[in-house]
Design an enzyme around this catalytic site. Structure first.
Site, PDB file in Angstrom:
ATOM      1  N   HIS A 179       0.857  -1.193   0.000  1.00 59.07           N
ATOM      2  CA  HIS A 179       0.000   0.000   0.000  1.00 59.07           C
ATOM      3  C   HIS A 179       0.891   1.240   0.000  1.00 59.07           C
ATOM      4  O   HIS A 179       0.817   2.082   0.905  1.00 59.07           O
ATOM      5  CB  HIS A 179      -0.910  -0.029   1.229  1.00 59.07           C
ATOM      6  CG  HIS A 179      -2.202   0.695   1.042  1.00 59.07           C
ATOM      7  ND1 HIS A 179      -2.276   2.021   0.681  1.00 59.07           N
ATOM      8  CD2 HIS A 179      -3.486   0.271   1.172  1.00 59.07           C
ATOM      9  CE1 HIS A 179      -3.536   2.393   0.614  1.00 59.07           C
ATOM     10  NE2 HIS A 179      -4.298   1.336   0.902  1.00 59.07           N
TER      11      HIS A 179
ATOM     12  N   GLU B 250      -1.355   0.656  -5.956  1.00 58.89           N
ATOM     13  CA  GLU B 250      -1.292  -0.689  -5.398  1.00 58.89           C
ATOM     14  C   GLU B 250      -1.523  -1.730  -6.493  1.00 58.89           C
ATOM     15  O   GLU B 250      -2.657  -1.981  -6.903  1.00 58.89           O
ATOM     16  CB  GLU B 250      -2.357  -0.837  -4.307  1.00 58.89           C
ATOM     17  CG  GLU B 250      -2.298   0.240  -3.234  1.00 58.89           C
ATOM     18  CD  GLU B 250      -3.634   0.404  -2.527  1.00 58.89           C
ATOM     19  OE1 GLU B 250      -4.165  -0.609  -2.017  1.00 58.89           O
ATOM     20  OE2 GLU B 250      -4.154   1.533  -2.498  1.00 58.89           O
TER      21      GLU B 250
END
Length: 343
Positions: A179, A309
């Site tokens: 992330h 991501e």
């Protein structure tokens, strides 16, 4: 290549270790054991080193908000609708952590544990940080005990490679990501930066950010980054929606050398090119960052960074047309994300 291992912080009575690699060009990668967190990706500039990712001063700050800043994500990235899916004819329920849904591996995912780590310096042109943890089914509620590795490497071509490896004792799911939040420019906000994505469509999401199974065309909308688009302009085009920015899942088609996206800053000429063989890319422009976030670059505010991501499309266990993220018992599965840095 230079490497170091240091005590960085103590969290929940456990020592948090920082592993660092510096290549021959002065690019430095720093990884924290807790959450397998990407803490620093430093590049040299005329004014000193510049960190291309968002970071915090303390481990508690990483976990004192819902934004997973630069942390490892697994077993599965994204949301699992109602924490429920079918696996080999059996209905499986996993622990929820966002209302009735399971987000980013649930309440005991990759970001919640202190990984064991070591440095590998056997290759003179590349060093690796190898992080390992076994996630017990009794702890995270997913089927099977999963032995996972997150392996970060930095080479002398200014390329960071993150490999995810896993084996399981039973049929389970495996769709991890990082992330990571980038800001490759010198401004505090990403408004002047350019994003390109190899994508013609994004997932239709409902009010809970769950996939409906449909795709929406990007062309002719602020969601179209196929030829590169200024992020500030794109965000301004979304001011009439509640998010006032991007929190979306792109269906990507990897291009040459598996390129799926590129973030660049025209002022500094810095850029990161993201490469992946998987078919999903989440783009989140930090729309809901809050001022109580104590980031190293200052108090949190919207658009301080953009999360990019790379992953398989989320909730694919409930939408088989999105792809297969199952991991068979005894099988070893490996996924990679490559970040090519220019500065």
């Amino acid at each position: 290549m230079q490497t170091a291992t240091n005590h960085w912080d103590t969290y929940q009575n456990e020592a948090v270790t920082e592993y660092t690699i510096e290549n021959d060009n002065g690019v430095k990668l720093a990884i924290l054991s807790w959450g397998a967190t990407l803490h620093q990706l430093m590049v040299p500039t005329a004014k000193g080193d510049k960190n291309l990712v968002l970071s915090y001063h303390k481990m508690a700050d990483y976990l004192d908000n819902p934004f997973y800043v630069c942390m490892g994500i697994g077993r599965t990235a994204g949301r699992i609708t109602r924490g429920t899916f079918d696996l080999d004819g059996q209905t499986v329920h996993v622990d929820p952590n966002e209302g009735k849904n399971t987000l980013h591996g649930g309440p005991h995912g990759f970001n919640t544990v202190n990984w064991a780590g070591n440095l590998d310096t056997t290759d003179p042109d590349k060093a690796r940080i190898i992080l390992t943890h076994t996630f017990k089914s009794t702890d995270d509620s997913f089927p099977g005990d999963l032995t996972a590795k997150m392996i970060y490497s930095l080479d002398n071509h200014d390329r960071v490679t993150l490999a995810f490896e896993a084996t399981s004792t039973a049929l389970t799911l495996f769709n991890p990501t990082l992330h990571v939040y980038f800001n490759v420019g010198d401004d505090q906000l990403i408004s002047g930066q350019t994003l390109q994505i190899n994508s013609q469509e994004h997932l239709d999401l409902d009010g809970e950010k769950l996939p409906t199974g449909k795709m929406v065309a990007n062309a002719g909308t602020p969601y179209d980054f196929a030829d590169g688009q200024n992020l500030g302009k794109a965000i301004r085009g979304l001011q009439d929606i509640p998010e006032k920015g991007f929190d979306d899942v792109y269906h990507v088609v990897p291009g040459a050398d598996d390129m799926v996206a590129k973030l660049s800053d025209p002022q500094s000429n810095r850029a990161v090119t993201i490469k992946s063989k998987r078919n999903g890319l989440v783009v989140f422009t930090a729309n809901s960052f809050t001022s109580d976030m104590k980031l190293t670059t200052g108090a949190g505010q919207p658009y301080m960074g953009v999360a990019l991501e790379a992953q398989g499309l989320p909730d694919s266990q409930n939408f088989p047309e999105f792809g297969d993220v199952k991991l068979a018992p005894g099988e070893t599965k490996r996924d990679e994300i490559i970040y090519d840095i220019t500065y």
